[in-house]
Design a protein around this motif. Structure first.
Motif, PDB file in Angstrom:
ATOM      1  N   TRP A 120       1.222  -1.269  -0.170  1.00 50.28           N
ATOM      2  CA  TRP A 120       0.441   0.352  -0.398  1.00 50.28           C
ATOM      3  C   TRP A 120       0.737   0.969   0.082  1.00 50.28           C
ATOM      4  CZ3 TRP A 120      -0.319  -3.913   3.384  1.00 50.28           C
ATOM      5  CH2 TRP A 120      -1.806  -4.906   3.172  1.00 50.28           C
ATOM      6  N   HIS A 121       0.279   1.591  -0.526  1.00 48.17           N
ATOM      7  CA  HIS A 121       0.632   3.632  -0.120  1.00 48.17           C
ATOM      8  C   HIS A 121       0.475   4.381   0.361  1.00 48.17           C
ATOM      9  CE1 HIS A 121       2.971   7.207  -1.456  1.00 48.17           C
ATOM     10  NE2 HIS A 121       1.704   8.032  -2.002  1.00 48.17           N
ATOM     11  N   VAL A 122       1.223   4.826   1.652  1.00 41.11           N
ATOM     12  CA  VAL A 122       1.323   5.473   2.668  1.00 41.11           C
ATOM     13  C   VAL A 122       0.436   7.301   2.171  1.00 41.11           C
ATOM     14  CG1 VAL A 122       0.679   6.461   4.838  1.00 41.11           C
ATOM     15  CG2 VAL A 122       1.290   4.433   3.614  1.00 41.11           C
ATOM     16  N   VAL A 123      -1.410   7.122   2.292  1.00 40.51           N
ATOM     17  CA  VAL A 123      -1.101   8.509   2.262  1.00 40.51           C
ATOM     18  C   VAL A 123      -1.608   9.936   3.007  1.00 40.51           C
ATOM     19  CG1 VAL A 123      -2.273   7.465  -0.322  1.00 40.51           C
ATOM     20  CG2 VAL A 123      -3.695   8.576   1.827  1.00 40.51           C
ATOM     21  N   GLY A 124      -1.916   9.207   4.362  1.00 39.41           N
ATOM     22  CA  GLY A 124      -2.290  10.692   5.439  1.00 39.41           C
ATOM     23  C   GLY A 124      -2.098   9.335   6.771  1.00 39.41           C
ATOM     24  N   GLU A 125      -2.928  10.556   7.644  1.00 38.63           N
ATOM     25  CA  GLU A 125      -3.027   9.541   9.129  1.00 38.63           C
ATOM     26  C   GLU A 125      -4.256  10.062   9.399  1.00 38.63           C
ATOM     27  OE1 GLU A 125      -0.161  10.064  13.349  1.00 38.63           O
ATOM     28  OE2 GLU A 125       0.478  11.658  12.038  1.00 38.63           O
ATOM     29  N   SER A 126      -4.397   9.265  10.435  1.00 38.80           N
ATOM     30  CA  SER A 126      -5.332   9.700  11.333  1.00 38.80           C
ATOM     31  C   SER A 126      -5.560   9.323  12.911  1.00 38.80           C
ATOM     32  CB  SER A 126      -6.877   8.972  11.062  1.00 38.80           C
ATOM     33  OG  SER A 126      -8.315   9.299  11.160  1.00 38.80           O
ATOM     34  N   ALA A 127      -5.018  10.714  13.757  1.00 43.00           N
ATOM     35  CA  ALA A 127      -4.989  10.726  15.080  1.00 43.00           C
ATOM     36  C   ALA A 127      -6.062  10.717  15.496  1.00 43.00           C
ATOM     37  CB  ALA A 127      -3.587  11.791  15.139  1.00 43.00           C
ATOM     38  N   ALA A 128      -6.248  10.312  17.322  1.00 39.10           N
ATOM     39  CA  ALA A 128      -6.955  10.399  18.117  1.00 39.10           C
ATOM     40  C   ALA A 128      -7.246  12.089  18.000  1.00 39.10           C
ATOM     41  CB  ALA A 128      -6.996  10.280  18.656  1.00 39.10           C
ATOM     42  N   GLY A 129      -8.702  13.115  17.901  1.00 33.03           N
ATOM     43  CA  GLY A 129      -8.472  14.356  17.821  1.00 33.03           C
ATOM     44  C   GLY A 129      -8.566  14.956  16.419  1.00 33.03           C
ATOM     45  N   HIS A 130      -7.953  13.967  15.400  1.00 32.17           N
ATOM     46  CA  HIS A 130      -6.997  14.575  13.878  1.00 32.17           C
ATOM     47  C   HIS A 130      -8.362  13.806  12.918  1.00 32.17           C
ATOM     48  CE1 HIS A 130      -4.894  18.251  16.282  1.00 32.17           C
ATOM     49  NE2 HIS A 130      -4.813  16.944  16.965  1.00 32.17           N
ATOM     50  N   PRO A 131      -8.624  13.158  12.388  1.00 34.84           N
ATOM     51  CA  PRO A 131      -9.320  13.032  11.491  1.00 34.84           C
ATOM     52  C   PRO A 131      -8.718  12.695  10.231  1.00 34.84           C
ATOM     53  CG  PRO A 131     -11.276  14.275  12.111  1.00 34.84           C
ATOM     54  CD  PRO A 131     -10.453  14.365  12.919  1.00 34.84           C
ATOM     55  N   PHE A 132      -8.338  11.792   9.439  1.00 39.87           N
ATOM     56  CA  PHE A 132      -7.976  12.020   8.080  1.00 39.87           C
ATOM     57  C   PHE A 132      -9.111  12.880   7.436  1.00 39.87           C
ATOM     58  CE2 PHE A 132      -7.225  10.203   3.946  1.00 39.87           C
ATOM     59  CZ  PHE A 132      -6.037  10.720   3.445  1.00 39.87           C
ATOM     60  N   THR A 133      -8.908  13.839   6.612  1.00 34.24           N
ATOM     61  CA  THR A 133     -10.461  14.303   5.819  1.00 34.24           C
ATOM     62  C   THR A 133     -10.714  13.291   4.851  1.00 34.24           C
ATOM     63  OG1 THR A 133      -9.291  16.076   5.589  1.00 34.24           O
ATOM     64  CG2 THR A 133      -9.981  16.403   7.428  1.00 34.24           C
ATOM     65  N   GLY A 134      -9.624  12.418   3.763  1.00 28.36           N
ATOM     66  CA  GLY A 134     -10.116  11.901   2.640  1.00 28.36           C
ATOM     67  C   GLY A 134     -11.120  10.792   2.432  1.00 28.36           C
ATOM     68  N   THR A 135     -10.392   9.856   1.445  1.00 31.70           N
ATOM     69  CA  THR A 135     -11.095   8.845   1.096  1.00 31.70           C
ATOM     70  C   THR A 135      -9.913   7.868   1.372  1.00 31.70           C
ATOM     71  OG1 THR A 135     -13.602   9.524   0.391  1.00 31.70           O
ATOM     72  CG2 THR A 135     -13.029   7.732   0.234  1.00 31.70           C
ATOM     73  N   VAL A 136      -9.607   6.761   1.426  1.00 30.53           N
ATOM     74  CA  VAL A 136      -8.911   5.729   1.107  1.00 30.53           C
ATOM     75  C   VAL A 136      -9.305   4.715  -0.106  1.00 30.53           C
ATOM     76  CG1 VAL A 136      -7.458   3.458   1.733  1.00 30.53           C
ATOM     77  CG2 VAL A 136      -8.476   5.570   3.862  1.00 30.53           C
ATOM     78  N   ALA A 137      -8.854   4.991  -0.980  1.00 28.55           N
ATOM     79  CA  ALA A 137      -8.978   4.540  -1.982  1.00 28.55           C
ATOM     80  C   ALA A 137      -8.531   2.756  -2.377  1.00 28.55           C
ATOM     81  CB  ALA A 137      -8.716   4.660  -2.722  1.00 28.55           C
ATOM     82  N   SER A 138      -8.597   1.671  -3.116  1.00 30.45           N
ATOM     83  CA  SER A 138      -7.827   0.751  -3.078  1.00 30.45           C
ATOM     84  C   SER A 138      -6.059   1.265  -3.013  1.00 30.45           C
ATOM     85  CB  SER A 138      -8.042  -0.081  -4.699  1.00 30.45           C
ATOM     86  OG  SER A 138      -7.168  -1.885  -4.689  1.00 30.45           O
ATOM     87  N   GLY A 139      -5.204  -0.322  -2.960  1.00 30.45           N
ATOM     88  CA  GLY A 139      -3.514   0.535  -2.668  1.00 30.45           C
ATOM     89  C   GLY A 139      -2.901   1.306  -1.794  1.00 30.45           C
ATOM     90  N   GLN A 140      -4.725   2.323  -1.463  1.00 27.08           N
ATOM     91  CA  GLN A 140      -4.055   3.145  -0.282  1.00 27.08           C
ATOM     92  C   GLN A 140      -3.662   3.134   1.020  1.00 27.08           C
ATOM     93  OE1 GLN A 140      -6.402   6.931  -1.609  1.00 27.08           O
ATOM     94  NE2 GLN A 140      -4.649   7.467  -2.689  1.00 27.08           N
ATOM     95  N   ALA A 141      -3.187   2.955   2.045  1.00 29.63           N
ATOM     96  CA  ALA A 141      -3.674   3.410   3.372  1.00 29.63           C
ATOM     97  C   ALA A 141      -3.076   4.299   4.235  1.00 29.63           C
ATOM     98  CB  ALA A 141      -2.369   2.217   3.766  1.00 29.63           C
ATOM     99  N   VAL A 142      -3.815   4.397   4.835  1.00 33.87           N
ATOM    100  CA  VAL A 142      -4.076   5.439   6.458  1.00 33.87           C
ATOM    101  C   VAL A 142      -3.471   4.929   7.624  1.00 33.87           C
ATOM    102  CG1 VAL A 142      -4.645   7.710   7.667  1.00 33.87           C
ATOM    103  CG2 VAL A 142      -5.661   7.388   5.137  1.00 33.87           C
ATOM    104  N   ARG A 143      -1.710   6.361   8.414  1.00 33.01           N
ATOM    105  CA  ARG A 143      -1.798   5.406   9.270  1.00 33.01           C
ATOM    106  C   ARG A 143      -2.953   6.045  10.550  1.00 33.01           C
ATOM    107  NH1 ARG A 143       0.113   3.624  13.065  1.00 33.01           N
ATOM    108  NH2 ARG A 143       2.161   4.131  14.337  1.00 33.01           N
TER     109      ARG A 143
END
Length: 406
Positions: free
Chosen positions: A70-93
């Motif tokens: 997967w290609h890491v496209v961003g991060e979702s932390a507690a209190g700071h969510p990732f605002t985009g959408t995850v697509a196939s082949g992508q990952a969010v920390r």
């Protein structure tokens, strides 16, 4: 004075609790509600969790793409969510407690992955089931759900739940006002200057401590002399209390004046004498007032008798006035760790020590033996006319932790 036959414990407790209702409701902050009882059912004002969350640290990926890489496209932390959408082949920390990004349906643990800059790949077996590490929206409770029933005691977990459910204040019954009166010419108020013909006035302090384990407003009056005038003056000093508790003077001796003093003061005796040992000469009375009924509990003067009757009557009464769902003490079953003798015609509560597996009664069971009481953590419940008990026989006990509140 006509002899009154003693009544069974359960009947006496039922008659006592029937004399009162929970006190008026007030709304207090969560801290002020601790150890009090919820006066009304509590509904959740929000949903918990309010969105799908990750239960572990790792990477959020789509549900149809669990093999990677997967290609890491961003991060979702507690209190700071990732605002985009995850697509196939992508990952969010993603961190524990962080919102699952849109498009993600699985969380792969960070220890199962190797990362090279913005790329990650599995290091071993395929990931666990896609939903295992996700806390779904509403897993704990949903808005509008009843999360606590009326009569629940507000402890640390209940306070946390109420806050999580969106509440800052809770409805609870007003704190009962209690006056503790110990009477007897033999009582010395100062234990350091107690004469040989006196005994230290310990019952009042003991009863204050027992009542103080509940949220009450308590005051102590006495020691009071063994005269009708002194007792009536003490009752008058306690006229604003919801509950008056006396210790001593409730039996039938020439100096046992609690009953005639109460009747002269305008109280009505509901019952007197209960078929238990220790504690037979307990008395319960009621006095009507414009501000609400006043309950008087006359306890025996022997300290163990006073403790046992306070455990079975005073504490349940206070819990009922506070709005407790379960006012009576809880009994548990265990096994005897030592033999016990056959019982007489009254239900008896032996002082004993319980180690979690078996219970052993203390050798001294005298109603004045405070050392044995202080060393006990249970009352062993022995039915009237119970036969001898052997090691290993079943025993029923009441817990005494926290002044009998457990």
């Amino acid at each position: 004075m006509a002899k009154v036959p003693p009544i069974p414990l359960e009947e006496a407790q039922a008659r006592l609790l029937a004399l009162v209702e929970p006190l008026p409701i007030e709304h207090v902050d969560i801290e002020g509600a601790l150890n009090r009882y919820l006066a009304e059912p509590l509904q959740a004002r929000r949903t918990q969790p309010a969105a799908d969350l990750s239960a572990m640290d790792g990477y959020a990926v789509t549900g149809d793409d669990l093999a990677g890489p997967w290609h890491v496209v961003g991060e979702s932390a507690a209190g700071h969510p990732f605002t985009g959408t995850v697509a196939s082949g992508q990952a969010v920390r993603i961190s524990t407690g962080a919102i699952l990004p849109a498009g993600a349906e699985a969380v792969i643990l960070q220890e199962d992955l190797a990362r090279d800059n913005h790329h990650i790949a599995l290091t071993g077996e395929a990931p666990e089931p896609r939903h295992k590490h996700i806390r779904r929206c509403g897993l704990d409770f949903s808005e509008g759900l009843e999360v606590l029933v009326a009569g629940t005691r507000i402890g640390p977990a209940q306070a946390a739940l109420a806050i999580a459910a969106g509440h800052k204040h809770l409805p609870v019954s007003r704190k009962p006002r209690i006056a503790v009166i110990d009477s007897g010419d033999e009582l010395a108020s100062d234990p350091e200057t107690c004469e040989p013909h006196q005994i230290p006035a310990s019952n009042g302090a003991m009863l204050m401590a027992m009542a103080g384990a509940l949220p009450v407003e308590a005051r102590r009056i006495g020691p009071v002399a063994d005269t009708l005038e002194a007792l009536m003056a003490a009752f008058d000093a306690a006229r604003e209390a919801d509950v008056i508790v006396t210790s001593g003077g409730a039996s039938v001796g020439d100096h046992d004046l609690v009953r005639p003093a109460l009747e002269a003061w305008g109280a009505t005796i509901d019952f007197w004498r209960v078929a238990i040992k220790p504690g037979k000469p307990i008395l319960v009375a009621r006095r009507e007032r414009t501000s609400g009924p006043q309950i008087v509990i006359g306890l025996p003067g022997n300290p163990v008798s006073s403790f046992v009757t306070a455990y079975h009557f005073l504490l349940p009464l206070l819990r009922r006035m506070l709005g407790a769902r379960d006012a009576l003490p809880m009994q548990i079953r265990t096994r005897l760790g030592a033999p016990v003798r056959a019982n007489g015609g009254r239900r008896e509560f032996l002082r004993g020590s319980w180690d979690g597996e078996s219970v052993v009664p203390h050798t001294i069971q005298d109603s004045g033996a405070l050392a044995a009481l202080a060393a006990s953590n249970v009352l062993i419940d022995r039915a009237a006319f119970a036969p001898e008990g052997s090691i290993g026989d079943e025993a029923r006990v009441f817990l005494l932790q926290n002044g009998g509140i457990a």
